[in-house]
Write a protein that holds these residues in place. Structure first.
Motif, PDB file in Angstrom:
ATOM      1  N   ALA A  89      20.213  32.513  40.801  1.00 21.65           N
ATOM      2  CA  ALA A  89      21.010  31.866  39.753  1.00 21.65           C
ATOM      3  C   ALA A  89      22.420  31.661  40.286  1.00 21.65           C
ATOM      4  O   ALA A  89      22.861  32.385  41.169  1.00 21.65           O
ATOM      5  CB  ALA A  89      21.065  32.746  38.509  1.00 21.65           C
ATOM      6  N   VAL A  90      23.075  30.664  39.726  1.00 20.42           N
ATOM      7  CA  VAL A  90      24.504  30.491  39.986  1.00 20.42           C
ATOM      8  C   VAL A  90      25.188  30.784  38.667  1.00 20.42           C
ATOM      9  O   VAL A  90      24.889  30.139  37.655  1.00 20.42           O
ATOM     10  CB  VAL A  90      24.823  29.047  40.440  1.00 20.42           C
ATOM     11  CG1 VAL A  90      26.326  28.884  40.667  1.00 20.42           C
ATOM     12  CG2 VAL A  90      24.039  28.686  41.695  1.00 20.42           C
ATOM     13  N   VAL A  91      26.051  31.778  38.653  1.00 19.61           N
ATOM     14  CA  VAL A  91      26.730  32.108  37.412  1.00 19.61           C
ATOM     15  C   VAL A  91      28.180  31.643  37.522  1.00 19.61           C
ATOM     16  O   VAL A  91      28.935  32.111  38.371  1.00 19.61           O
ATOM     17  CB  VAL A  91      26.663  33.612  37.101  1.00 19.61           C
ATOM     18  CG1 VAL A  91      27.281  33.876  35.737  1.00 19.61           C
ATOM     19  CG2 VAL A  91      25.216  34.090  37.124  1.00 19.61           C
ATOM     20  N   VAL A  92      28.500  30.670  36.687  1.00 24.53           N
ATOM     21  CA  VAL A  92      29.839  30.084  36.708  1.00 24.53           C
ATOM     22  C   VAL A  92      30.710  30.937  35.788  1.00 24.53           C
ATOM     23  O   VAL A  92      30.479  30.986  34.581  1.00 24.53           O
ATOM     24  CB  VAL A  92      29.805  28.622  36.211  1.00 24.53           C
ATOM     25  CG1 VAL A  92      31.199  28.004  36.276  1.00 24.53           C
ATOM     26  CG2 VAL A  92      28.796  27.812  37.023  1.00 24.53           C
ATOM     27  N   SER A 130      17.717  33.923  46.790  1.00 23.33           N
ATOM     28  CA  SER A 130      17.424  35.032  45.873  1.00 23.33           C
ATOM     29  C   SER A 130      18.630  35.829  45.405  1.00 23.33           C
ATOM     30  O   SER A 130      18.496  36.736  44.595  1.00 23.33           O
ATOM     31  CB  SER A 130      16.405  36.009  46.470  1.00 23.33           C
ATOM     32  OG  SER A 130      15.210  35.331  46.725  1.00 23.33           O
ATOM     33  N   ALA A 131      19.822  35.523  45.942  1.00 17.22           N
ATOM     34  CA  ALA A 131      21.015  36.230  45.474  1.00 17.22           C
ATOM     35  C   ALA A 131      21.510  35.598  44.177  1.00 17.22           C
ATOM     36  O   ALA A 131      21.138  34.473  43.833  1.00 17.22           O
ATOM     37  CB  ALA A 131      22.115  36.159  46.522  1.00 17.22           C
ATOM     38  N   MET A 132      22.344  36.346  43.456  1.00 22.65           N
ATOM     39  CA  MET A 132      23.044  35.746  42.322  1.00 22.65           C
ATOM     40  C   MET A 132      24.409  35.290  42.833  1.00 22.65           C
ATOM     41  O   MET A 132      25.182  36.084  43.368  1.00 22.65           O
ATOM     42  CB  MET A 132      23.240  36.761  41.204  1.00 22.65           C
ATOM     43  CG  MET A 132      24.008  36.170  40.048  1.00 22.65           C
ATOM     44  SD  MET A 132      24.636  37.454  39.010  1.00 22.65           S
ATOM     45  CE  MET A 132      23.157  37.819  38.114  1.00 22.65           C
ATOM     46  N   ILE A 133      24.666  34.005  42.695  1.00 23.38           N
ATOM     47  CA  ILE A 133      25.935  33.462  43.173  1.00 23.38           C
ATOM     48  C   ILE A 133      26.950  33.543  42.036  1.00 23.38           C
ATOM     49  O   ILE A 133      26.696  33.031  40.936  1.00 23.38           O
ATOM     50  CB  ILE A 133      25.776  31.982  43.618  1.00 23.38           C
ATOM     51  CG1 ILE A 133      24.578  31.810  44.571  1.00 23.38           C
ATOM     52  CG2 ILE A 133      27.078  31.468  44.231  1.00 23.38           C
ATOM     53  CD1 ILE A 133      24.583  32.682  45.794  1.00 23.38           C
ATOM     54  N   ILE A 134      28.073  34.185  42.291  1.00 24.37           N
ATOM     55  CA  ILE A 134      29.162  34.166  41.305  1.00 24.37           C
ATOM     56  C   ILE A 134      30.103  33.055  41.725  1.00 24.37           C
ATOM     57  O   ILE A 134      30.814  33.151  42.724  1.00 24.37           O
ATOM     58  CB  ILE A 134      29.905  35.511  41.247  1.00 24.37           C
ATOM     59  CG1 ILE A 134      28.931  36.631  40.872  1.00 24.37           C
ATOM     60  CG2 ILE A 134      31.049  35.430  40.232  1.00 24.37           C
ATOM     61  CD1 ILE A 134      29.595  37.975  40.613  1.00 24.37           C
ATOM     62  N   ASP A 135      30.044  31.962  40.975  1.00 24.40           N
ATOM     63  CA  ASP A 135      30.848  30.783  41.298  1.00 24.40           C
ATOM     64  C   ASP A 135      32.212  30.927  40.619  1.00 24.40           C
ATOM     65  O   ASP A 135      32.311  30.898  39.393  1.00 24.40           O
ATOM     66  CB  ASP A 135      30.116  29.531  40.790  1.00 24.40           C
ATOM     67  CG  ASP A 135      30.829  28.257  41.188  1.00 24.40           C
ATOM     68  OD1 ASP A 135      32.043  28.314  41.444  1.00 24.40           O
ATOM     69  OD2 ASP A 135      30.172  27.198  41.234  1.00 24.40           O
ATOM     70  N   LEU A 136      33.244  31.061  41.463  1.00 24.70           N
ATOM     71  CA  LEU A 136      34.586  31.354  40.934  1.00 24.70           C
ATOM     72  C   LEU A 136      35.421  30.096  40.717  1.00 24.70           C
ATOM     73  O   LEU A 136      36.598  30.183  40.377  1.00 24.70           O
ATOM     74  CB  LEU A 136      35.304  32.296  41.917  1.00 24.70           C
ATOM     75  CG  LEU A 136      34.614  33.655  42.032  1.00 24.70           C
ATOM     76  CD1 LEU A 136      34.771  34.222  43.440  1.00 24.70           C
ATOM     77  CD2 LEU A 136      35.139  34.625  41.007  1.00 24.70           C
ATOM     78  N   ARG A 137      34.824  28.921  40.908  1.00 24.39           N
ATOM     79  CA  ARG A 137      35.642  27.705  40.927  1.00 24.39           C
ATOM     80  C   ARG A 137      36.241  27.312  39.583  1.00 24.39           C
ATOM     81  O   ARG A 137      37.106  26.463  39.527  1.00 24.39           O
ATOM     82  CB  ARG A 137      34.829  26.538  41.505  1.00 24.39           C
ATOM     83  CG  ARG A 137      34.605  26.688  43.004  1.00 24.39           C
ATOM     84  CD  ARG A 137      33.698  25.626  43.537  1.00 24.39           C
ATOM     85  NE  ARG A 137      32.366  25.710  42.964  1.00 24.39           N
ATOM     86  CZ  ARG A 137      31.409  24.811  43.145  1.00 24.39           C
ATOM     87  NH1 ARG A 137      31.669  23.740  43.874  1.00 24.39           N
ATOM     88  NH2 ARG A 137      30.230  24.977  42.614  1.00 24.39           N
TER      89      ARG A 137
END
Ligand SMILES: Cc1cc2nc3c(=O)[nH]c(=O)nc-3n(C[C@H](O)[C@H](O)[C@H](O)COP(=O)(O)OP(=O)(O)OC[C@H]3O[C@@H](n4cnc5c(N)ncnc54)[C@H](O)[C@@H]3O)c2cc1C
Length: 488
Positions: A89-92, A130-137
């Motif tokens: 997942a990408v978590v914005v 498979s990682a969870m991406i923490i999108d800091l943008r």
């Protein structure tokens, strides 16, 4: 919060995420996992779906799952070689509180966390499978400048062009890198080499403090007086290793006009130009900076040296350099630029912001002897000419970079001569073969690599020299369960 995905889409997305094995299985990124049929849902998968929904509800930002319409846009990086990556997942995120919730969620569910700021990772770490991406943008905060103290506080969402443009409005700057869309976060955490390095050091050398969400979920500030061990590690220990940095406070320097002098040396003189350039620059005033570019496959031969000097010193310094090298350049031009034009010169124009596929790596040259210079030219010339072109970029580690002791920050290369970057946008097979043969050609002179030019499947020892054991201890202390994913 704007809900951009319907509950149904959310559940469909969750299927893909569960399939990636992140919630239920090993937390290690895995290369490929096929999605399960909907009727094969187990009870633990169903509870996994509820968990994703709960996370989405709990944060101001949003969870982008593999079935979301914007999953591809959310996960893709600057280097399009990683376009087929499959993060769980990408978590914005939109606040520090969001980052804390997301990190706690990942820890509870055994999912690796990879932060994403500018998305320029050389190995695709910020879109890892498979990682969870923490999108800091979308993290707010931008850039604030404290005129009394000369300090700039910059959100991890910020790209380099915004950093330089905003600070130039205050006639200030910080040392940074060349690409307009590289993130200040990844750059600073790995060191930060650029055209102000000889007078102002690396980006990480200007760091005064950093706000960090630790793998435990705690939000802290790291500085010389607070979590000093972490502060040491954040200055060159590489992105993604110790926690998620949400903002950085840097010391600034006055933005002034600078000259850029460009000297082109003829084919056959490249070894002499590299060795002469290095010797001359090493002993030059710290206000002067320079790099050497060699392009293989362009048909031009030779090399280009770019100098940055105080305003109106360019022509004189270029003559001094040519005399020191002992070869007349085939072309020699100088111009005076204000700060923002100077920054834009190195950014390379609008085209530089376009994603592309590239392969790159580096060597740190311990001493730039004549034979070391010859080995760099030999390494470049192993490029198979019909495959397109490849570039070797040599940047000096002298001046203010070497005013700092090797153990004072995690960036270890304070007593070495130069960083050599190998870079090509040609087909991957030729690129990888070239990279391997370039490393082999300079092996006798190389002491390691630069972590911001990280290569896949290389040991951390290659990037941290004598600082490795201390870095490993800091990582163990702050991330004992190995929650953070950096590709190292
Ligand atoms: C075109 C181009 C030009 C470049 N020019 C230079 C240059 O001039 N000088 C130089 O030194 N380097 C340069 N680099 C290398 C660049 O510094 C690294 O690739 C850097 O890691 C990119 O940071 P990012 O935030 O853009 O990338 P990302 O892919 O977002 O992150 C890179 C790594 O840092 C981690 N990370 C990102 N944000 C955070 C955060 N907030 N907290 C914790 N970890 C985080 C990621 O998880 C990942 O492991 C260049 C790279 C490219 C592609």
């Amino acid at each position: 919060m704007t809900r951009e995905i319907s509950r149904q889409a959310f559940v469909r997305g969750a299927l893909g995420a569960v399939a990636a094995g992140a919630l239920l299985g090993s937390c290690r990124p895995t290369p490929e996992v096929a999605p399960p049929a909907a009727d094969s849902l187990t009870s633990s998968m169903v509870s996994g779906l509820r968990d994703w929904a709960a996370l989405d509800d709990a944060i101001e930002g949003r969870v982008v799952l593999p079935s979301s319409a914007d999953y591809t846009a959310a996960k893709n990086l600057f280097n399009s070689r990683f376009d087929d990556s499959t993060p769980a997942a990408v978590v914005v995120v939109q606040s520090i509180d969001d980052v804390q919730r997301v990190v706690e969620f990942a820890a509870r569910n055994g999912i690796k966390v990879a932060a994403r700021s500018g998305g320029h990772s050389y190995i695709g770490a910020s879109a890892a499978n498979s990682a969870m991406i923490i999108d800091l943008r979308q993290l707010p905060g931008g850039i604030s400048y404290d005129e009394d103290r000369g300090l700039a506080t910059i959100s991890a969402a910020t790209q380099l062009d915004s950093v330089q443009t905003s600070l130039a409005a205050h006639d200030r700057s910080i040392p940074s890198g060349s690409c307009p869309t590289v993130g200040i976060a990844g750059l600073a955490l790995g060191g930060g080499l650029g055209c102000d390095a000889r007078r102002s050091g690396l980006t990480c050398d200007a760091l005064v403090s950093a706000s960090v969400v630790l793998p435990s979920g705690e939000a802290i500030t790291a500085s010389a007086d607070d979590h000093a061990d972490l502060f040491w590690a954040l200055r060159g220990g590489g992105g993604g290793n110790f926690g998620v940095v949400t903002s950085f406070t840097f010391r600034t320097f006055p933005a002034t006009d600078r000259d850029i002098a460009t000297l082109v040396f003829p084919e056959g003189a490249t070894e002499q130009a590299i060795a002469g350039w290095h010797e001359w620059l090493h002993n030059a005033d710290h206000a002067i900076w320079g790099m050497v570019n060699i392009t293989a496959g362009s048909g031009s031969g030779g090399c280009t040296i770019v100098l940055a000097t105080p305003a109106r010193d360019g022509p004189g310094r270029a003559s001094d350099l040519s005399a020191a090298i002992g070869v007349h350049p085939v072309s020699n031009t100088s111009r005076t630029l204000n700060r923002i034009d100077f920054v834009h010169y190195f950014e390379g124009g609008a085209q530089a912001t376009q994603p592309r596929a590239f392969v790159a790596g580096s060597d740190i040259i311990g001493e730039m002897t004549a034979t070391a210079a010859e080995s760099i030219v030999a390494a470049t010339s192993t490029w198979p000419q019909p495959a397109g072109s490849a570039t070797t970029v040599i940047e000096s580690l002298s001046g203010s970079v070497s005013d700092v002791d090797s153990g004072d920050t995690a960036f270890p290369w304070r007593r070495q001569a130069a960083s050599v970057q190998w870079y090509t946008e040609a087909a991957v097979e030729s690129a990888n073969e070239w990279l391997a043969s370039a490393h082999a050609a300079v092996q006798a002179y190389s002491v390691g690599g630069y972590v911001n030019y990280l290569e896949p499947d290389t040991p951390a020892s290659r990037y941290f020299g004598d600082n490795l054991a201390r870095l490993a201890a800091v990582r163990q202390k702050y991330d004992p369960d190995g929650l953070m994913y950096s590709g190292m």
